[in-house]
Motif scaffolding. Structure first.
Motif, PDB file in Angstrom:
ATOM      1  N   ASP A 125      -3.995   5.166  -1.302  1.00  0.00           N
ATOM      2  CA  ASP A 125      -4.722   3.905  -1.453  1.00  0.00           C
ATOM      3  C   ASP A 125      -5.806   3.782  -0.381  1.00  0.00           C
ATOM      4  N   HIS A 126      -6.668   2.792  -0.565  1.00  0.00           N
ATOM      5  CA  HIS A 126      -7.805   2.595   0.338  1.00  0.00           C
ATOM      6  C   HIS A 126      -7.966   1.099   0.636  1.00  0.00           C
ATOM      7  N   ALA A 164      -8.876  -5.345  -6.209  1.00  0.00           N
ATOM      8  CA  ALA A 164      -8.158  -5.330  -4.923  1.00  0.00           C
ATOM      9  C   ALA A 164      -7.690  -6.740  -4.581  1.00  0.00           C
ATOM     10  N   ILE A 205      -3.292   6.336   4.007  1.00  0.00           N
ATOM     11  CA  ILE A 205      -4.027   5.185   3.460  1.00  0.00           C
ATOM     12  C   ILE A 205      -5.368   5.118   4.184  1.00  0.00           C
ATOM     13  N   LEU A 228       0.829  -1.202   0.000  1.00  0.00           N
ATOM     14  CA  LEU A 228       0.000   0.000   0.000  1.00  0.00           C
ATOM     15  C   LEU A 228       0.868   1.259   0.000  1.00  0.00           C
ATOM     16  N   GLU A 256      -9.735   3.783  -5.630  1.00  0.00           N
ATOM     17  CA  GLU A 256      -8.378   3.575  -5.111  1.00  0.00           C
ATOM     18  C   GLU A 256      -8.286   2.407  -4.114  1.00  0.00           C
ATOM     19  N   THR A 257      -9.332   1.567  -4.046  1.00  0.00           N
ATOM     20  CA  THR A 257      -9.303   0.422  -3.131  1.00  0.00           C
ATOM     21  C   THR A 257      -8.294  -0.627  -3.628  1.00  0.00           C
ATOM     22  N   LYS A 258      -7.349  -0.961  -2.763  1.00  0.00           N
ATOM     23  CA  LYS A 258      -6.297  -1.897  -3.172  1.00  0.00           C
ATOM     24  C   LYS A 258      -6.326  -3.207  -2.389  1.00  0.00           C
TER      25      LYS A 258
END
Ligand SMILES: *Cc1c(COP(=O)(O)O)cnc(C)c1O
Length: 401
Positions: A110-111, A186, A135, A106, A155-157
């Motif tokens: 990022d989220h 993700a 984050i 991350l 931006e969800t990783k």
């Protein structure tokens, strides 16, 4: 280059019980039977040229035990074989495994989406630590698939969860969450501590990364802290390898050696502890003084169907609620003679925990209620004692409330 040992046995085709005993062993020229303990910080080279080549990754071999160590590598290779993973990296603790697996991939902006019912320290990492570095994170009700979906941002990783959850033993549909993670682009990280490698295989359900606290069932004797991250070769090469080498949450070779011996008996212990847990859950459910019993494979568990679909057994923990809140829970725990009060789990010795005043103390009563953790809730980690002795001890607790 991490110089992996050459296991002398190809464990493909062998059953999990056999892998737990044999997988990953690499022997020295002495031909020792038991796994050797390499308690050394560094390694020496015959020539400066050899040293140069090893640092350049052109010659196989060990350099420094923060990077890799033969005993630690045996533990990693065994965990890999048991889990059916491509690659594994051991860490000093379970929390180091969780933190490293998240931080290595991350970056600011990022989220992360995570299930709300997490081990207390995992909640801290997700809720407080990551946001300090830009984050963002969203906590969702893990059993509510629509909530996972609604929390996704461009931006969800990472998606993060544990199942069964600690201490309420809720079951999250790992395959369904994995599908949503894939759609969101993700990665799904699963903390598989409570299920152990024997009762649940998150990779088969679609997880990308699996983490363990080896401190629990893998040691099994309450001796050492340890952790492990299992993932693809690609993930390790692209994200994890350099992160671990440069930040240093390395597992001690001594602890790796203890864990290698502990894991040999994992299947016997989990089988026995689980059989006793089933008996004790039934015993507690039959007692009028117990308000509620939580055990994933009992028919009164709200997600028993899902539990049976994704797990091979209900596990070694039983949670239950006594009426009368903290006072009654404390009276119960204080009356026990055999089952000791402790915050650990997966130990050969049975242990009882009052989550509201220990592992989940730092949450507000409202936050705890949101996680289903009332003041009367107790978590029992069932050990290897005779189940009748444990039932008699629980009866002592019941009498005291
Ligand atoms: C114990 C535990 C951890 C942390 O492991 P440590 O080895 O104590 O750092 C993480 N997740 C779960 C579910 C645990 O039970």
């Amino acid at each position: 280059m991490n110089s992996a040992p050459r296991p002398i046995l190809d464990s493909k085709g062998l059953r999990p019980e056999t892998r737990l005993v044999h997988a990953g062993i690499s022997r020295t020229p002495f031909g020792e039977n038991a796994e050797a303990l390499f308690l050394t910080q560094s390694f020496v080279y015959d020539t400066a040229e050899s040293c140069e080549a090893r640092f350049a990754g052109e010659e196989p071999g060990y350099i420094y035990s923060r990077f890799s160590n033969p005993t630690v590598a045996m533990f990693e290779a065994r965990m890999c074989a048991v889990e059916g993973a491509e690659a594994a990296r051991a860490t000093a603790t379970g929390m180091a495994a969780v933190t490293a697996s998240l931080l290595c991939l991350l970056k600011a902006g990022d989220h992360v989406v995570a299930a709300r019912a997490l081990f207390g320290s995992c909640r801290y990492v997700i809720e407080e630590l990551l946001p300090r570095f830009g984050i963002q994170s969203t906590l969702v009700e893990g059993t509510d698939l629509a909530a996972w979906k609604a929390a996704v941002r461009p931006e969800t990783k990472v998606f993060f969860l544990e199942s069964p959850t600690n201490p309420t033993l809720e079951i999250i549909d790992i395959a369904a969450v994995a599908k949503l993670a894939r759609l969101a682009g993700a990665r799904l990280v699963v903390d598989n501590v409570l299920a152990t490698p024997l009762l649940q295989s998150p990779f088969e359900l679609g997880a990308d990364i699996v983490v363990y606290s080896a401190t629990k069932h893998i040691d099994g004797g309450g001796r050492c802290l340890g952790g492990v991250i299992l993932a693809s070769e690609k993930f390790v090469a692209e994200h994890l390898h350099t992160f671990l080498r440069q930040t240093g949450p390395a597992l001690s070779p001594f602890n790796a050696w203890v864990l290698l011996k502990g894991i040999e008996t994992l299947s016997l212990r989990v089988e026995r502890m689980q059989a006793s847990a089933v008996k004790l859950a039934d015993f507690l459910a039959g007692e009028k003084k117990i308000a509620k019993v939580l055990y994933p494979f009992r028919d009164d568990h709200p997600q028993v169907k899902l539990a049976k679909a994704q797990m091979k057994g209900g596990g070694t923990l039983v949670s239950f609620e006594v009426p009368g809140g903290k006072t009654a829970a404390f009276r119960f725990a204080n009356a026990l003679r055999l089952i000791r009060i402790s915050n650990n789990l997966g130990d050969a010795k049975s242990l009882v925990t009052h989550p509201a005043t220990t592992t989940h103390q730092r949450f507000t009563p409202e936050a705890r209620a949101g996680m289903g953790i009332g003041d009367g809730l107790l978590r029992l980690s069932v050990g290897l004692e005779h189940p009748d002795d444990l039932a008699e001890d629980l009866a002592r607790g019941l009498k005291a409330i």
